[in-house]
Design a protein around this motif. Structure first.
Motif, mmCIF file in Angstrom:
data_model
loop_
_atom_site.group_PDB
_atom_site.id
_atom_site.type_symbol
_atom_site.label_atom_id
_atom_site.label_comp_id
_atom_site.label_asym_id
_atom_site.label_seq_id
_atom_site.Cartn_x
_atom_site.Cartn_y
_atom_site.Cartn_z
ATOM 1 N N ARG A 1 0.824 -1.222 0.000
ATOM 2 C CA ARG A 1 0.000 0.000 0.000
ATOM 3 C C ARG A 1 0.856 1.269 0.000
ATOM 4 N NH1 ARG A 1 -4.940 0.183 2.645
ATOM 5 N NH2 ARG A 1 -4.059 1.484 4.231
ATOM 6 N N CYS A 2 1.966 1.246 -0.698
ATOM 7 C CA CYS A 2 2.846 2.406 -0.679
ATOM 8 C C CYS A 2 2.225 3.583 -1.418
ATOM 9 C CB CYS A 2 4.195 2.056 -1.291
ATOM 10 S SG CYS A 2 4.109 1.731 -3.066
ATOM 11 N N GLY A 3 1.269 3.298 -2.314
ATOM 12 C CA GLY A 3 0.551 4.380 -2.968
ATOM 13 C C GLY A 3 1.288 5.031 -4.128
ATOM 14 N N ALA B 1 -0.851 5.159 -7.311
ATOM 15 C CA ALA B 1 -1.858 6.221 -7.391
ATOM 16 C C ALA B 1 -1.217 7.550 -7.766
ATOM 17 C CB ALA B 1 -2.583 6.341 -6.053
ATOM 18 N N LEU C 1 -7.113 4.641 -8.250
ATOM 19 C CA LEU C 1 -6.398 4.079 -7.104
ATOM 20 C C LEU C 1 -5.991 2.647 -7.463
ATOM 21 C CD1 LEU C 1 -8.661 5.396 -4.238
ATOM 22 C CD2 LEU C 1 -6.312 6.040 -4.659
ATOM 23 N N GLN D 1 -3.971 0.432 -6.415
ATOM 24 C CA GLN D 1 -3.860 -0.649 -5.427
ATOM 25 C C GLN D 1 -5.226 -1.083 -4.907
ATOM 26 O OE1 GLN D 1 -4.087 -0.292 -1.854
ATOM 27 N NE2 GLN D 1 -4.037 1.900 -1.537
ATOM 28 N N GLU D 2 -6.160 -0.136 -4.774
ATOM 29 C CA GLU D 2 -7.506 -0.546 -4.350
ATOM 30 C C GLU D 2 -8.191 -1.329 -5.455
ATOM 31 O OE1 GLU D 2 -10.282 1.816 -2.232
ATOM 32 O OE2 GLU D 2 -8.728 3.136 -1.443
ATOM 33 N N SER E 1 0.103 0.278 7.176
ATOM 34 C CA SER E 1 -0.951 0.566 8.136
ATOM 35 C C SER E 1 -1.426 2.018 8.068
ATOM 36 C CB SER E 1 -0.463 0.241 9.550
ATOM 37 O OG SER E 1 0.771 0.878 9.786
ATOM 38 N N GLY E 2 -0.904 2.760 7.093
ATOM 39 C CA GLY E 2 -1.300 4.162 6.990
ATOM 40 C C GLY E 2 -2.315 4.408 5.893
ATOM 41 N N ALA E 3 -2.634 5.674 5.697
ATOM 42 C CA ALA E 3 -3.540 6.047 4.611
ATOM 43 C C ALA E 3 -2.749 6.079 3.301
ATOM 44 C CB ALA E 3 -4.156 7.406 4.892
ATOM 45 N N THR E 4 -3.456 5.980 2.164
ATOM 46 C CA THR E 4 -2.733 5.854 0.896
ATOM 47 C C THR E 4 -2.720 7.133 0.064
ATOM 48 O OG1 THR E 4 -4.725 4.905 -0.021
ATOM 49 C CG2 THR E 4 -3.018 3.384 0.657
ATOM 50 N N ALA F 1 -7.385 4.524 9.503
ATOM 51 C CA ALA F 1 -6.846 4.654 8.131
ATOM 52 C C ALA F 1 -7.814 4.171 7.045
ATOM 53 C CB ALA F 1 -5.510 3.929 8.022
ATOM 54 N N ASP G 1 -9.169 6.516 4.091
ATOM 55 C CA ASP G 1 -9.014 6.161 2.673
ATOM 56 C C ASP G 1 -10.349 6.201 1.942
ATOM 57 O OD1 ASP G 1 -6.346 5.875 2.496
ATOM 58 O OD2 ASP G 1 -6.306 3.707 2.782
#
Lengths: 699, 349
Positions: free
Chosen positions: A379-381, A384, A392, A394-395, B291-294, B334, B338
């Motif tokens: 989930r590093c993002g 996105a 998004l 990864q979602e 474990s955080g927001a994306t 989180a 999201d």
């Protein structure tokens, strides 16, 4: 609009979201001229090379065709023909692997060039302005031109729009790494391209023409600027290099700052985009009457000895191009049609070049390694951040893996342009685009099924309605008929009266029956009546019968257990014992008689048996003649069979009588007589058997 | 002769998750060295213990789950968790503290939820909170900086304390923590908190020996070292800028407002920034992507919420430091963050 042009004049552009900077690798091919190749040995021309419908094949196997001769005819508006890229013979029209990510096989025309390269008749038309728009559009359509940038949308539809066009955008950005086909085409043929642009200008009458080009092609930019010098309408827009600025929506955003709403064509915003190679093809088609039969293809990759751009005839197998560029024999082959970001791997080297093929990539093992291992998303993002559609990834990936189609829809999966930027940056090396493609295919499949189900439902509902209607109609008809009959009966004619009386009689009968039924219960209520006593006795009889049956069942069981010879007398004894209680004297008599008969019977059977067997023995010994022996054997067999039959008959009879006796014994006396009768019958049977035995013996 | 079939894109940025983890571990080195300089060998011993336990636990669970052990064991995530946990522990805590903490963090918080990428909570912080709640005495016996200690503490003695609770010469942890004047020394955050309940003002607390010249001997340098490590990570683009920025910003806003309202009962922003686990949390814990927001917007909210919670817990809560609790609470929120911070897709309103 003015502000847009002002910004462009100042060299300012809008920024689209995301984007990446992969290694460009354009140096491999950008400094070499476009190579003219010899004719390949064969051409495989897929009949559909564009988006839409395939044309109708108008040549036959064995036909000799000339260069530029149409091979298919467009029958539908969104269909363009294909042409013979050179003169030669049609050897086959059959399915072959086409340029498709899944290695599909589709109908292709196979052409063996005759080497003469004879052109069909052409009429050069330098004064295209004198043609009507419809004539030009028809020329474009007949030349088989479809978008050469990648999607392959038929060009005549795009240029045939009647909408008011503000911007005609010429896409020369060529943002994919490795590819330099457009770059080289601009460098070598900028005047022809300008002709094409002018034809488009003539057709669409846009307010401005914007040529979008990345700043990594300085020579091409110069060539374009020189060609368009003095034309105020045309702006050469030099964009910063960033993948995927060449995407239609991204380029529109970068140049005009306009966002194309999802599911809307840019035409409705007054924008039309054409690839620069398409412009060249349009000029060739309209001015030189040359259909689209060849295109520039970048053959690149570090596995090649001589990577370069080539003029490839449509239908040329990839193998031919690779050989011309020095592809070494190696164990593991990885050939990509298109660029490294959006191209697809080829299943073999016989796949033909089509109208949308801009690159053949043959990377070395080190260049594009094949050992990428997918690990879990953390989930590093980053995906996105680079997504040009602001999705998004990864979602989407989670939902695609979970096949959550509803969530995928919420996350706008279908706005993904499959540029591959997300998968490019993913540190977990997840093939994101692959998951989206699979999910999209699944959703499309599901939609098709839903549509089918919906149709079936409609059909079913219609049928239900029809059946209901028919039922109602039938009922109405019956009612009408009944009414008609009633009317007729009441009409007073003699037939009517007859009918009426018949009905009355029937009614009376029914009434009478009903009355009878109601009367009966009252009768049976009387206790002193015979009916009840009769019933009682009947019940008693039934009980007796049941008991008898039980007994018989017991006997049968015992019979089954014991060998038959022993059983018969036992049964008889039992019967006799029972009868003793009724009439001792007679019973005794019967018993004695039975005993005697029994003994006799036994004796006889044993005698018969022994005698026959002994006789057979003696005969076989004394009479060696086979015929006699056979005869004797047959006779013996017959005798045995007869004896057996008799025995069986006897057994049956005895059993039957036993049953009868028991039941009757419970009732009253007459049984005794019956028993004697039976005894007599048994005796008779035994006698008969005896006689027969004797007969056999004498034989 | 075989044709290799792959899905596009064919080329790929050659970055790997394990490389990212390694980079973060390297970035903790300045902090660990500072910790060693001011507080001795304790944390390095705990970090080693935690790494050994974490790898062993990871190996066991991965084998049980029939995963590819060789690939996942050294992807760096377990080591990073152990390092962060080891850094956070009191230097003189008994050995089993780091062992239990690592086992809990790896086996329960990470692997039971599905392993790397699937844990809803930061394993190191969840492990730390579990230890803090279960073993409050051991987990609050903070060692004072070496320069303030009456008993010199070398490597052998530290090892001895960790494994036997007593130094070579028989000093207990409590004795080690006692100042020459007979007071037990606490952390600056603890000292201020206690003094406030005793009716002392912040200014008076600032005269305490553990505070020193600025905001806390040892602690201020430690936080500075983590800040440097964090800037290195930012420079390497290994972590997003917005999370630490919004966390520190939020903590600044909260503490500054409080300070303006009542300077006597509220410590300065600098005190908050350079004490406890503030910088470690800002750059190493809150930036944990799993474990955080994306989204960027989500990360801003996530960081701001963490800063607010840290201030609230430090000010009103029962614990002197609050980063671990704040992180866990933010981890919980989180997914919700999201959900409501999805970017607008191109072409959609």
């Amino acid at each position: 609009m003015e502000s847009v042009i002002e910004r462009i004049d100042k060299g300012l552009f809008w920024k689209f979201h995301g984007g990446i900077h992969p290694p460009q690798m354009k140096f491999l091919t950008s400094d070499k001229p476009i190579l003219q190749l010899p004719l390949p040995e064969k051409l495989v021309i897929p009949i559909q090379q564009h988006i839409g419908e395939a044309g109708e094949v108008i040549v036959n196997v064995g036909d000799d065709v000339v260069k530029g001769q149409p091979l298919t005819r467009s029958t539908l508006p969104i269909s363009v023909p294909i042409h013979a890229p050179t003169s030669g013979k049609i050897t086959a029209i059959e399915n072959a692997t086409i340029a498709h990510p899944s290695g599909l096989e589709e109908l292709c025309i196979k052409l063996i060039p005759d080497g003469k390269d004879t052109w069909c008749e052409r009429t050069i038309c330098p004064e295209y302005q004198q043609l009507s728009k419809a004539e030009i559009i028809e020329k474009i359509c007949n030349a088989g031109i479809s978008g050469m940038g990648g999607a392959g949308f038929p060009t005549h539809i795009k240029v045939g729009t009647t909408a008011q066009i503000n911007y005609l955008i010429i896409n020369a950005s060529e943002c994919e790494p490795y590819i330099t086909a457009d770059d080289l085409l601009i460098k070598e043929h900028s005047s022809a391209i300008l002709d094409g642009i002018n034809i488009l200008d003539h057709l669409l009458e846009p307010a401005f023409i914007l040529i979008g080009i990345e700043d990594n092609k300085p020579e091409a930019i110069k060539a374009l600027q020189n060609a368009t010098q003095g034309i105020d309408k045309i702006k050469v827009c030099v964009l910063p290099t960033q993948y995927p600025v060449g995407g239609e929506k991204q380029l529109i955003m970068a140049l005009t700052g306009t966002e194309v709403p999802s599911g809307v064509l840019p035409t409705s915003l007054g924008i039309v985009m054409q690839n620069i190679a398409t412009c060249f093809a349009i000029a060739d088609a309209v001015i030189h009457d040359t259909p689209l039969i060849k295109r520039v293809v970048t053959v690149s990759g570090q596995a090649l000895e001589k990577p370069q751009n080539v003029w490839a005839l449509l239908g040329t197998p990839v193998e031919f191009l690779l050989n011309e560029c020095g592809y070494p024999q190696q164990e593991k082959k990885h050939i990509i049609m298109g660029g490294p970001m959006m191209g697809f791997s080829l299943p073999n080297n016989q796949v033909p070049i089509v109208k949308t093929t801009n690159c053949i990539l043959a990377p070395s093992e080190a260049e594009i390694p094949n050992d990428n291992q997918e690990v879990e998303c953390i989930r590093c993002g980053q995906c996105a951040e680079v997504c040009p559609s602001q999705l998004l990834p990864q979602e989407l990936q989670w939902s695609a893996k979970a096949k959550d189609h509803q969530q995928l829809d919420t996350l706008n999966l279908f706005d993904c342009i499959e540029c591959g930027a997300c998968a490019y940056v993913c540190p977990s090396h997840i093939p994101l685009v692959h998951y989206y493609r699979v999910a999209k295919a699944e959703i499309r499949q599901q939609q098709l099924l839903d549509l089918k189900a919906e149709k079936a439902k409609v059909r079913f509902e219609a049928r239900k309605l029809r059946l209901e209607r028919e039922k109602l109609a039938r009922e109405a008809k019956h009612k009408k008929a009944a009414e008609a009959r009633k009317a007729r009966m009441n009409s007073g004619t003699p037939e009517a009266n007859n009918e009426k009386s018949a009905v009355a009689a029937a009614l009376a009968r029914v009434k009478a029956k009903k009355a009878q039924a109601s009367a009966e219960p009252t009768n049976s209520a009387n206790p002193s009546d015979d009916a009840s006593s009769e019933k009682k006795s009947q019940v008693a009889a039934a009980i007796a019968r049941a008991k008898a049956k039980k007994l018989a069942a017991k006997d049968n069981n015992s019979i089954a257990e014991k060998p038959p010879a022993e059983i018969n007398p036992v049964i008889i004894d039992e019967k006799i014992e029972e009868k003793q209680t009724l009439d001792p004297a007679e019973a005794k008599k019967a018993k004695i008689a039975a005993a005697i008969e029994k003994a006799k019977a036994k004796k006889l059977t044993t005698e018969a048996k022994s005698s026959t067997s002994s006789e057979i023995k003696t005969e076989t010994v004394t009479a060696p003649s086979p015929a006699d022996a056979k005869k004797a054997k047959i006779a013996a067999a017959v005798a045995k069979a007869k004896a057996k039959k008799q025995q069986a008959e006897q057994k049956k009879e005895i059993q039957l009588s036993a049953n009868e006796d028991i039941t009757s014994s419970i009732k009253d006396e007459p049984i005794a007589e019956a028993v004697t009768d039976k005894k007599a019958r048994i005796a008779a049977a035994v006698a008969k058997a005896k006689a027969k035995k004797q007969q056999t013996e004498s034989k | 002769m075989a044709y290799w079939i792959a899905s596009s894109p064919h080329n790929h940025l050659q970055s790997k998750t394990s490389a990212l983890m390694r980079l973060v571990i390297y970035a903790t080195i300045p902090g660990i060295l500072t910790q060693w300089y001011f507080f001795g060998w304790g944390n390095i011993i705990h970090i080693s213990l935690a790494i050994a336990t974490a790898l062993l636990t990871e190996f066991t669970v991965l084998s049980l789950r029939e995963k590819k052990v060789s690939e996942q064991l050294f992807d760096g995530s377990a080591i990073l968790t152990a390092v962060l946990l080891g850094i956070s522990l009191p230097a003189l805590a008994p050995w089993w503290i780091s062992v239990i903490g690592s086992i809990f963090a790896i086996a329960i918080v990470k692997q039971l939820y599905g392993g790397i990428g699937l844990n809803p909570f930061n394993p190191a912080m969840a492990g730390y909170v579990m230890l803090l709640i279960s073993f409050p005495v051991q987990m609050t016996s903070w060692q004072p900086p070496l320069e303030l200690m009456s008993v010199p503490l070398d490597f052998i003695n530290t090892l001895s304390v960790i494994f036997t609770n007593f130094t070579y010469d028989g000093y207990s942890v409590e004795q080690l923590r006692t100042h020459i004047d007979g007071h037990t020394m606490a952390t600056p955050l603890d000292t201020v908190k206690t003094n406030l309940t005793l009716g002392l003002t912040i200014t008076e607390s600032m005269n305490n020996i553990v505070i020193g010249e600025y905001v806390g001997i040892g602690w201020q340098s430690l936080n500075l070292a983590f800040l440097i490590g964090g800037v290195f990570l930012l420079f390497k683009k290994a972590i997003p800028l917005v999370t630490p920025l919004s966390f520190l910003g939020s903590l600044f806003v909260c503490s500054f407002i409080a300070f303006l309202i009542s300077p006597d009962s509220n410590a300065s922003t600098l005190f908050h920034w350079f004490n406890g686990a503030c910088m470690l949390g800002a750059f190493f814990i809150l930036t944990d992507p799993v474990s955080g927001a994306t989204s960027i917007k989500g990360r801003i909210i996530f960081g701001a919420l963490a800063g607010f919670l840290v201030f609230i817990i430090r000010k009103f809560g029962g614990y002197p430091d609050a980063v671990a609790f704040a992180v866990l609470l933010c981890n919980m929120s989180a997914p919700l963050i999201d959900q409501y911070t999805r970017p607008r897709t191109y072409g959609h309103k």
